[in-house]
Design a protein around this motif. Sequence first.
Motif, short mmCIF file in Angstrom:
data_model
loop_
_atom_site.label_atom_id
_atom_site.label_comp_id
_atom_site.label_asym_id
_atom_site.label_seq_id
_atom_site.Cartn_x
_atom_site.Cartn_y
_atom_site.Cartn_z
N ALA A 183 0.81 -1.22 0.00
CA ALA A 183 0.00 0.00 0.00
C ALA A 183 0.84 1.26 0.00
O ALA A 183 0.31 2.36 -0.16
N GLY A 184 2.16 1.12 0.19
CA GLY A 184 3.03 2.28 0.19
C GLY A 184 3.95 2.30 1.40
O GLY A 184 4.06 1.33 2.15
N LEU A 185 4.63 3.42 1.60
CA LEU A 185 5.55 3.60 2.71
C LEU A 185 4.99 4.67 3.64
O LEU A 185 4.76 5.81 3.21
N VAL A 186 4.78 4.33 4.90
CA VAL A 186 4.27 5.29 5.87
C VAL A 186 5.29 5.42 7.00
O VAL A 186 5.90 4.43 7.42
N GLY A 237 16.76 27.68 14.27
CA GLY A 237 16.49 28.95 14.94
C GLY A 237 15.61 28.81 16.16
O GLY A 237 15.30 29.81 16.81
N SER A 238 15.21 27.57 16.50
CA SER A 238 14.31 27.35 17.64
C SER A 238 15.01 26.55 18.74
O SER A 238 15.88 25.72 18.47
N ALA A 239 14.56 26.79 19.97
CA ALA A 239 14.86 25.93 21.12
C ALA A 239 13.53 25.57 21.76
O ALA A 239 12.51 26.19 21.47
N ASP A 240 13.53 24.57 22.61
CA ASP A 240 12.30 24.12 23.27
C ASP A 240 11.19 23.89 22.24
O ASP A 240 10.08 24.41 22.36
N ASN A 241 11.51 23.09 21.24
CA ASN A 241 10.64 22.89 20.08
C ASN A 241 10.26 21.41 19.96
O ASN A 241 11.09 20.53 20.15
N HIS A 242 8.99 21.15 19.62
CA HIS A 242 8.51 19.80 19.35
C HIS A 242 7.97 19.75 17.92
O HIS A 242 7.35 20.71 17.45
N ALA A 243 8.20 18.62 17.23
CA ALA A 243 7.64 18.44 15.88
C ALA A 243 7.27 16.98 15.70
O ALA A 243 8.06 16.08 16.00
N LEU A 244 6.05 16.75 15.20
CA LEU A 244 5.56 15.40 14.92
C LEU A 244 5.05 15.38 13.49
O LEU A 244 4.18 16.17 13.12
N VAL A 245 5.60 14.48 12.65
CA VAL A 245 5.31 14.49 11.21
C VAL A 245 4.95 13.09 10.74
O VAL A 245 5.67 12.12 11.01
N LEU A 246 3.84 13.00 10.01
CA LEU A 246 3.41 11.76 9.37
C LEU A 246 3.62 11.88 7.87
O LEU A 246 3.18 12.85 7.25
N ASN A 247 4.30 10.89 7.28
CA ASN A 247 4.55 10.86 5.84
C ASN A 247 3.96 9.60 5.23
O ASN A 247 4.04 8.52 5.83
N TYR A 248 3.38 9.77 4.04
CA TYR A 248 2.87 8.61 3.29
C TYR A 248 3.32 8.73 1.85
O TYR A 248 2.99 9.71 1.16
N LYS A 249 4.07 7.74 1.39
CA LYS A 249 4.61 7.72 0.04
C LYS A 249 3.98 6.59 -0.75
O LYS A 249 3.94 5.44 -0.29
N LYS A 250 3.49 6.90 -1.94
CA LYS A 250 2.76 5.91 -2.73
C LYS A 250 3.03 6.12 -4.21
O LYS A 250 3.03 7.25 -4.71
N ASP A 251 3.25 5.02 -4.94
CA ASP A 251 3.38 5.05 -6.39
C ASP A 251 2.05 4.68 -7.03
O ASP A 251 1.38 3.73 -6.60
N PHE A 252 1.69 5.41 -8.07
CA PHE A 252 0.43 5.17 -8.77
C PHE A 252 0.69 4.97 -10.26
O PHE A 252 1.57 5.60 -10.84
N ILE A 253 -0.12 4.11 -10.88
CA ILE A 253 -0.15 3.97 -12.34
C ILE A 253 -1.48 4.55 -12.81
O ILE A 253 -2.53 3.95 -12.65
#
Length: 444
Positions: free
Chosen positions: A300-303, A338-354
């Motif tokens: 189904a892809g790469l998550v 340029g930041s301190a005391d920083n939080h980041a949460l990231v969701l990625n979904y990679k998919k090939d389509f024909i």
Amino acid sequence: MRLVYLFFFCLPIFSMAQDSIEVKRKGTLSGQWRTYYMMTSNKGELEDFNALATGGKLKYQYNLLENLEIGAALYNATNLGLQDLTIPDATTGRISRYEEGLFDRLDLENDVVFLLGELYAKYHLAQHSFTLGRMKINTPLINPEDGRMIPTLVQGFWYNFKAQKAKLQLGYLNAIAPRSTGEFYGIGESIGTYPVGRNNLGSASQYADNTTSDYILMANFDYEVTEQLNMNIWNQYVDNISNSLYIKPSFNISKSIILEGEWLHQNKVGDGGSSLDSLRYYNQNSSDVLGMKIAYKSKAGLVSLSYNRILPHGQFISPREWGREDLFSFQKRERSEGSADNHALVLNYKKDFILLKDLNLMSILSIGKHWKPDPTDAILNKYAMPDYTHINLDIFFNIKKLKRLRPELLLTSKIGNGNIPDNPNFYFNKVDMFHLDVILNYNW
């Protein structure tokens, strides 16, 4: 000035003619013709921006001896005049953030930029290579960053060793051509060609043209400890400014699941760029960035799900002129730098389509939540960036009958979160905005 259009138009035609002629030659001609449209829509009555550029690069490599190669690459960016980017937004007095980067942002009235970005000699053996001159490199903090017309390029010496389970790289750099400029600068001179943000007192930083640094030393050791565990270590020593140690372990839990970690530790070297506090670039003792990433690959892809934490004791500082920050939570069109005391949460979904018989595409959907320090706190938030949600859809097209043509479409939305002060400077080119890139790459 506009004759450059004809120049780049003829290059791909010439390359196709070359393909039809089989000749033995020591030299290789290659290149890219790129046309780039960029648009930013800002909140409310704040100014919107458009830009259209064309250009690319022409590269020639010649085998002088069996193991000795020399090469040169000429880069170009030409402004097709869609909008006058020297005219600032009426409310903030600021110009575009992204569109100006397609050209020479230090001289936006220069419609045609040429840069001899690569000029090198490379000696290679079975496992070793030695490169001297102007070149491209790709490291966690110094890299081409392909989101503009002309990438970041460097000058110096680079050594590469490859074995079955290990790779070693060593480098010495004495000049950098930051992307979005038209020339090479000394290491200290290159810092400050991009926006400088605020100092710890909340006023505009003054390190541009006041930073002293003569060289960068780089080292990388990438080792396959076991079939499941890999360790990648980088160290970047910037004379008189800072040292950055980056450690990235990767563990294959199974054929489908990969777990990765990262730690970036920085500390001040010398006087941080200047002996005067008011002119200093690296104006702190140290900083630390921690990260975790888990990725799952299936039909189904790469998550993947990534988390980064910048600890409160110091800003993560790295010249934006030198490329993107290759952290797990990085998303195109924004930075954590340029930041301190920083939080980041990231969701990625990679998919090939024909989609069609002759049309495939690869899509990358990226959704991130970034918790920033108070934008009024200059000590923790250098660029006054508020909390935001970041959504990217990046689509790469593969047209089978036009293999050399690789179009790309990038859609970006950044939505401000929380209680943002009622000040247009906290929104303009930052949040509550939409951004579009349409890129046509023709490679040969």
